[in-house]
Design a protein around this motif. Structure first.
Motif, PDB file in Angstrom:
ATOM      1  N   GLU A 339       0.853  -1.184   0.000  1.00  0.00           N
ATOM      2  CA  GLU A 339       0.000   0.000   0.000  1.00  0.00           C
ATOM      3  C   GLU A 339       0.889   1.234   0.000  1.00  0.00           C
ATOM      4  OE1 GLU A 339      -3.219  -0.020  -0.305  1.00  0.00           O
ATOM      5  OE2 GLU A 339      -3.348  -2.213  -0.271  1.00  0.00           O
ATOM      6  N   LEU A 340       0.744   2.072  -1.019  1.00  0.00           N
ATOM      7  CA  LEU A 340       1.603   3.237  -1.179  1.00  0.00           C
ATOM      8  C   LEU A 340       0.828   4.495  -0.799  1.00  0.00           C
ATOM      9  CD1 LEU A 340       4.546   3.480  -2.140  1.00  0.00           C
ATOM     10  CD2 LEU A 340       3.679   4.166  -4.377  1.00  0.00           C
ATOM     11  N   SER A 341       1.363   5.255   0.142  1.00  0.00           N
ATOM     12  CA  SER A 341       0.706   6.491   0.552  1.00  0.00           C
ATOM     13  C   SER A 341       0.788   7.527  -0.566  1.00  0.00           C
ATOM     14  CB  SER A 341       1.349   7.041   1.822  1.00  0.00           C
ATOM     15  OG  SER A 341       2.689   7.448   1.570  1.00  0.00           O
ATOM     16  N   ASP A 342      -0.110   8.495  -0.521  1.00  0.00           N
ATOM     17  CA  ASP A 342      -0.129   9.534  -1.552  1.00  0.00           C
ATOM     18  C   ASP A 342       1.167  10.331  -1.561  1.00  0.00           C
ATOM     19  OD1 ASP A 342      -2.665   8.760  -2.249  1.00  0.00           O
ATOM     20  OD2 ASP A 342      -3.676  10.277  -1.028  1.00  0.00           O
ATOM     21  N   TYR A 343       1.706  10.617  -0.373  1.00  0.00           N
ATOM     22  CA  TYR A 343       2.927  11.422  -0.318  1.00  0.00           C
ATOM     23  C   TYR A 343       4.100  10.671  -0.952  1.00  0.00           C
ATOM     24  CZ  TYR A 343       6.946  13.915   1.576  1.00  0.00           C
ATOM     25  OH  TYR A 343       8.125  14.600   1.696  1.00  0.00           O
ATOM     26  N   VAL A 344       4.231   9.388  -0.632  1.00  0.00           N
ATOM     27  CA  VAL A 344       5.326   8.596  -1.191  1.00  0.00           C
ATOM     28  C   VAL A 344       5.134   8.421  -2.693  1.00  0.00           C
ATOM     29  CG1 VAL A 344       6.462   6.353  -1.151  1.00  0.00           C
ATOM     30  CG2 VAL A 344       5.762   7.421   0.991  1.00  0.00           C
ATOM     31  N   ARG A 345       3.882   8.206  -3.125  1.00  0.00           N
ATOM     32  CA  ARG A 345       3.623   8.045  -4.550  1.00  0.00           C
ATOM     33  C   ARG A 345       4.020   9.311  -5.315  1.00  0.00           C
ATOM     34  NH1 ARG A 345       0.353   4.758  -7.620  1.00  0.00           N
ATOM     35  NH2 ARG A 345      -0.449   3.761  -5.737  1.00  0.00           N
ATOM     36  N   GLN A 346       3.627  10.463  -4.810  1.00  0.00           N
ATOM     37  CA  GLN A 346       3.979  11.712  -5.492  1.00  0.00           C
ATOM     38  C   GLN A 346       5.488  11.893  -5.559  1.00  0.00           C
ATOM     39  OE1 GLN A 346       1.936  14.814  -3.383  1.00  0.00           O
ATOM     40  NE2 GLN A 346      -0.121  14.047  -3.924  1.00  0.00           N
ATOM     41  N   ASN A 347       6.163  11.540  -4.479  1.00  0.00           N
ATOM     42  CA  ASN A 347       7.619  11.675  -4.471  1.00  0.00           C
ATOM     43  C   ASN A 347       8.268  10.732  -5.476  1.00  0.00           C
ATOM     44  OD1 ASN A 347      10.439  10.765  -3.206  1.00  0.00           O
ATOM     45  ND2 ASN A 347       9.998  12.862  -2.531  1.00  0.00           N
ATOM     46  N   ALA A 348       7.697   9.512  -5.641  1.00  0.00           N
ATOM     47  CA  ALA A 348       8.268   8.525  -6.553  1.00  0.00           C
ATOM     48  C   ALA A 348       7.859   8.751  -7.996  1.00  0.00           C
ATOM     49  CB  ALA A 348       7.853   7.123  -6.120  1.00  0.00           C
ATOM     50  N   LEU A 349       7.022   9.778  -8.277  1.00  0.00           N
ATOM     51  CA  LEU A 349       6.636  10.117  -9.651  1.00  0.00           C
ATOM     52  C   LEU A 349       7.173  11.479 -10.076  1.00  0.00           C
ATOM     53  CD1 LEU A 349       2.883   8.961  -9.656  1.00  0.00           C
ATOM     54  CD2 LEU A 349       4.775   7.929 -10.931  1.00  0.00           C
ATOM     55  N   ARG A 350       7.774  12.222  -9.171  1.00  0.00           N
ATOM     56  CA  ARG A 350       8.168  13.597  -9.443  1.00  0.00           C
ATOM     57  C   ARG A 350       9.332  13.667 -10.427  1.00  0.00           C
ATOM     58  NH1 ARG A 350       9.206  15.180  -4.506  1.00  0.00           N
ATOM     59  NH2 ARG A 350       7.008  15.692  -4.099  1.00  0.00           N
ATOM     60  N   LEU A 351       9.173  14.530 -11.449  1.00  0.00           N
ATOM     61  CA  LEU A 351      10.224  14.834 -12.417  1.00  0.00           C
ATOM     62  C   LEU A 351      10.318  16.348 -12.579  1.00  0.00           C
ATOM     63  CD1 LEU A 351       9.594  12.197 -15.248  1.00  0.00           C
ATOM     64  CD2 LEU A 351      11.526  12.252 -13.664  1.00  0.00           C
ATOM     65  N   PRO A 352      11.513  16.861 -12.747  1.00  0.00           N
ATOM     66  CA  PRO A 352      11.646  18.308 -12.933  1.00  0.00           C
ATOM     67  C   PRO A 352      11.106  18.733 -14.299  1.00  0.00           C
ATOM     68  CG  PRO A 352      13.768  17.243 -13.235  1.00  0.00           C
ATOM     69  CD  PRO A 352      12.818  16.168 -12.767  1.00  0.00           C
ATOM     70  N   ASP A 353      10.519  19.904 -14.353  1.00  0.00           N
ATOM     71  CA  ASP A 353       9.976  20.419 -15.609  1.00  0.00           C
ATOM     72  C   ASP A 353      11.099  20.852 -16.545  1.00  0.00           C
ATOM     73  OD1 ASP A 353       7.407  20.043 -14.657  1.00  0.00           O
ATOM     74  OD2 ASP A 353       7.291  22.061 -13.777  1.00  0.00           O
ATOM     75  N   GLY A 354      10.851  20.665 -17.849  1.00  0.00           N
ATOM     76  CA  GLY A 354      11.779  21.165 -18.852  1.00  0.00           C
ATOM     77  C   GLY A 354      12.943  20.257 -19.149  1.00  0.00           C
ATOM     78  N   PHE A 355      12.915  19.009 -18.679  1.00  0.00           N
ATOM     79  CA  PHE A 355      14.022  18.082 -18.919  1.00  0.00           C
ATOM     80  C   PHE A 355      13.502  16.861 -19.687  1.00  0.00           C
ATOM     81  CE2 PHE A 355      15.571  20.502 -15.333  1.00  0.00           C
ATOM     82  CZ  PHE A 355      16.944  20.617 -15.557  1.00  0.00           C
ATOM     83  N   ASN A 356      14.374  16.318 -20.555  1.00  0.00           N
ATOM     84  CA  ASN A 356      14.150  15.056 -21.255  1.00  0.00           C
ATOM     85  C   ASN A 356      12.792  14.980 -21.967  1.00  0.00           C
ATOM     86  OD1 ASN A 356      16.662  13.834 -20.130  1.00  0.00           O
ATOM     87  ND2 ASN A 356      15.527  13.969 -18.203  1.00  0.00           N
ATOM     88  N   PRO A 357      12.478  15.890 -22.899  1.00  0.00           N
ATOM     89  CA  PRO A 357      11.168  15.881 -23.564  1.00  0.00           C
ATOM     90  C   PRO A 357      10.941  14.634 -24.410  1.00  0.00           C
ATOM     91  CG  PRO A 357      12.661  17.456 -24.596  1.00  0.00           C
ATOM     92  CD  PRO A 357      13.330  16.996 -23.343  1.00  0.00           C
ATOM     93  N   ARG A 358      11.970  14.094 -25.055  1.00  0.00           N
ATOM     94  CA  ARG A 358      11.777  12.906 -25.881  1.00  0.00           C
ATOM     95  C   ARG A 358      11.448  11.681 -25.021  1.00  0.00           C
ATOM     96  NH1 ARG A 358      16.992  12.563 -29.641  1.00  0.00           N
ATOM     97  NH2 ARG A 358      18.005  13.445 -27.781  1.00  0.00           N
ATOM     98  N   THR A 359      12.090  11.556 -23.873  1.00  0.00           N
ATOM     99  CA  THR A 359      11.787  10.435 -22.977  1.00  0.00           C
ATOM    100  C   THR A 359      10.353  10.543 -22.454  1.00  0.00           C
ATOM    101  OG1 THR A 359      14.116  10.301 -22.314  1.00  0.00           O
ATOM    102  CG2 THR A 359      12.496   9.259 -20.871  1.00  0.00           C
ATOM    103  N   VAL A 360       9.940  11.746 -22.080  1.00  0.00           N
ATOM    104  CA  VAL A 360       8.575  11.947 -21.581  1.00  0.00           C
ATOM    105  C   VAL A 360       7.559  11.601 -22.664  1.00  0.00           C
ATOM    106  CG1 VAL A 360       6.936  13.664 -20.738  1.00  0.00           C
ATOM    107  CG2 VAL A 360       9.295  13.662 -19.879  1.00  0.00           C
TER     108      VAL A 360
END
Length: 664
Positions: A339-360
């Motif tokens: 069971e993954l908490s919302d806070y941990v899930r958000q942290n494990a999905l966070r990516l900085p904006d403006g980086f790696n557009p082709r991968t995204v």
């Protein structure tokens, strides 16, 4: 105008004393230089040779010595940086000892140089406590004692030439005098579980795992072939391909560097269900200057004093400055934080904006294509892409702004640092919680000791993705590279394959590592717990602090008695003639007619003769004249044979003192 005072010629160092002092200094500084960075050690070594040669020929003025000292200090800080650590302090000590021979002129200078040089082998133990450092330190101490003995001989103005073997025997006797006390202090002096003070860290970091991972920084770690830990398994041993030594978990990403989350680290350990298979093992971890420990996935319990973070990484209360030993049990995880908490899930999905557009963009396309097949299908598709299209190599350029784009679309070659980072970026962009895990993978079994060696070059980074119903699952994209696509490894770059294929060379390496492990076990690993276990048979159980102190005190008294006995033997007069003469003097001292220390022999006899009867005075006078002629006038007149005189001195007994006449 006053004349400059001229030094006493007798106080100037002669050639033999100067050579002994310089040789002792060189051997003292050598183990310290071996622990400094190679370029700095080479420069200081060359400077030391120059100063030694110059000191043999001329005296350098003070202002020039000052400039040379400042230049060496500037060199140390330029190569090691302005951050002060214990390695910086050791480098400055070596630099000062390099300058010191320039003022070597008198006996006092020689003693000062030897005394200061002895700090070098002791400072070496702040950087390394291995058997080589100890052996060189002992050799330095012996040479220093020999140099001091030679200085004492010169100062005494003794014109006799003392054989080197005799001088060495005196030094070895001094060592034998203090050895029992030193051994009793090491084995029996009460050990404390924690240090009384902190040890400063190094200014230059040693290779090892950390809580960050940036492009290119792992090459230094992977090029270091020194052991990181040694492991002994009790019972079942996992396959080498399943030895994942889990260390720091990195969740925060700024587009270039992965970092362990400071917030998540303080959460309680996540829920974990382990499998039935269990591995029981003991690890000896080399010093890393970091508080991070590693363990097989996943440890059952934390050792005393160790804290487990939210992601089940292990943290020591202080950096590991020395070899430490840990006993653990581990089992593979069946479900890890289902069971993954919302806070941990958000942290494990966070990516900085403006980086790696082709991968995204690629990840979003895969998400649309996956449909109802879910996250597991996306993970499998990524692993299939790695197997089919990617290769393993260490020859990679430093990436630009878009690290994952350049690796996934341009290079398609790299090592674990690139694979794990780009894979996690791809997974997060596809909406799958994921993170980078660092540690070591695999190991090498030492045939001599039957234990496993994990080296710094075994450092590895892999990924963990969160899947519904299973929780966190290990995924290693680097291991998915097809064997035919592995282009070069560390062994290929080092060109060590020729020596590596020689059985004798490999056996010698294994033997050397086995001896080093024995040293760690016997000496460096002897802590408070080991001391209690050693002394259990004496007390029938665990000895208390008072009993331990009492035992050490008794042993120390025995060692001191040994020291006094050897010292007394060392001061015993070896000349049988002098020994017989002094025995005769003690007989007269017992009746109050002893000789004063400053009193010549014949004058002493003249002084006490009136207090003796005529026969005793005449016999003593004859013996004394024979002694003086034999001892001090040999070759001038005909002296009596020494053996006969020694016998007569032993046979003589002190004459009775004449009774005093009654006063009128």
């Amino acid at each position: 105008m006053t004349a400059r005072p001229v030094a006493d010629r007798s106080a100037l160092l002669d050639a033999a004393s100067r050579t002994g002092v310089l040789a002792a200094t060189v051997v003292c500084v050598t183990p310290l230089l071996l622990q400094l960075p190679g370029q700095l050690a080479l420069m200081l070594g060359i400077a030391g040779i120059v100063t030694a040669l110059v000191s043999l020929r001329m005296r350098v003025p003070g202002w020039l010595r000052l400039l040379f000292s400042l230049a060496l200090v500037a060199t140390v800080f330029s190569l090691m940086g302005l951050r002060f650590g214990r390695d910086t302090g050791c480098a400055l000590l070596a630099a000062m000892l390099v300058v010191k021979p320039l003022e070597l002129n008198t006996l006092r200078d020689g003693r000062s140089l030897v005394g200061f040089a002895l700090f070098a082998p002791f400072a070496t133990f702040l950087l390394d406590q291995g058997p080589l450092s100890l052996s060189l330190g002992l050799a330095a101490a012996l040479l220093a004692l020999l140099a001091l003995a030679r200085l004492a001989e010169q100062e005494s103005k003794d014109t006799r030439t003392v054989p080197h073997a005799q001088r060495a025997g005196i030094v070895l006797r001094l060592v034998a005098i203090g050895l029992p006390l030193a051994l009793s202090a090491f084995w029996l002096f009460p050990r404390i579980a924690t240090p009384l003070w902190g040890v400063p860290q190094r200014a230059i970091a040693t290779p090892g795992l950390s809580d960050t991972m940036s492009p290119g920084e792992w090459l230094d770690l992977m090029n270091d072939d020194s052991p990181a830990l040694r492991v002994v398994f009790f019972g079942d041993t996992p396959e080498a391909t399943q030895m994942y030594w889990r260390g720091p978990v990195l969740t925060d990403f700024d587009g270039r560097t992965w970092t362990a989350s400071r917030w998540l680290r303080h959460l309680p350990p996540a829920e974990l269900v382990r499998g039935e298979r269990t591995w029981d093992y003991q690890m000896d971890i080399e010093p890393t200057e970091q508080p991070f420990l590693v363990a097989l996935e996943m440890p059952h319990a934390t050792p005393d004093g160790i804290r487990s973070s939210w992601e089940h990484s292990l943290l020591a209360p202080r950096p590991l400055h020395s070899v430490t030993r840990w006993r653990m049990r581990s089992s593979p995880a069946i479900r890890f934080e289902a069971e993954l908490s919302d806070y941990v899930r958000q942290n494990a999905l966070r990516l900085p904006d403006g980086f790696n557009p082709r991968t995204v963009a690629l990840a979003r396309q895969w998400r649309r294509d996956a449909g109802e097949r879910g996250d597991a299908a996306i993970v499998e598709r990524a692993m299939r892409m790695v197997r089919d299209e990617f290769g393993y190599t260490l020859n990679t350029p430093l990436p630009g702004r878009h690290t994952a784009d350049e690796f996934l679309f341009d290079w398609k070659q790299g090592f674990c640092e690139h694979f794990s980072s780009a894979f996690v970026v791809l997974m997060r962009a596809a909406g799958i919680p994921s993170r980078v895990v660092t540690g070591y993978a695999g190991g090498y079994r030492n045939a001599f000791g039957g234990y496993w060696v994990v080296r710094n070059s075994d450092a590895h980074a892999w990924a963990e993705v969160w899947l519904d119903g299973r929780g966190w699952v290990r995924v290693d994209p680097t291991a998915a590279v097809a064997p035919e696509r592995i282009y070069d490894t560390l062994q290929d770059r080092a060109g060590g394959s020729v020596l590596g294929n020689l059985p004798g060379f490999v056996s010698a390496l294994d033997l050397g590592d086995w001896l080093r492990r024995g040293w760690n076990d016997l000496v460096l690993g002897f802590d408070a717990n080991r001391q209690r276990d050693l002394l259990k048979p004496l007390g029938g159980g665990v000895l208390g602090q008072r009993a331990l102190i009492g035992l050490f005190g008794a042993t120390a008294l025995l060692a001191l008695a040994w020291m006094l006995w050897l010292s007394a033997r060392g001061t015993r007069q070896r000349d049988p003639l002098l020994r017989a003469w002094r025995t005769l003097g003690k007989r007269y001292a017992r009746i109050g007619l002893g000789r004063e220390p400053h009193e010549p022999a014949l004058r002493w006899v003249s002084r006490i003769a009136p207090a003796l009867d005529a026969d005793a005075a005449r016999a003593l006078s004859t013996l004394t004249r024979r002694f003086v002629e034999t001892r001090y006038a040999a070759g001038v007149g005909e002296a009596m044979p020494t053996r006969t005189l020694v016998r007569d001195l032993h046979k003589h007994r002190a004459g009775r003192r004449l009774p005093r006449e009654p006063s009128p």
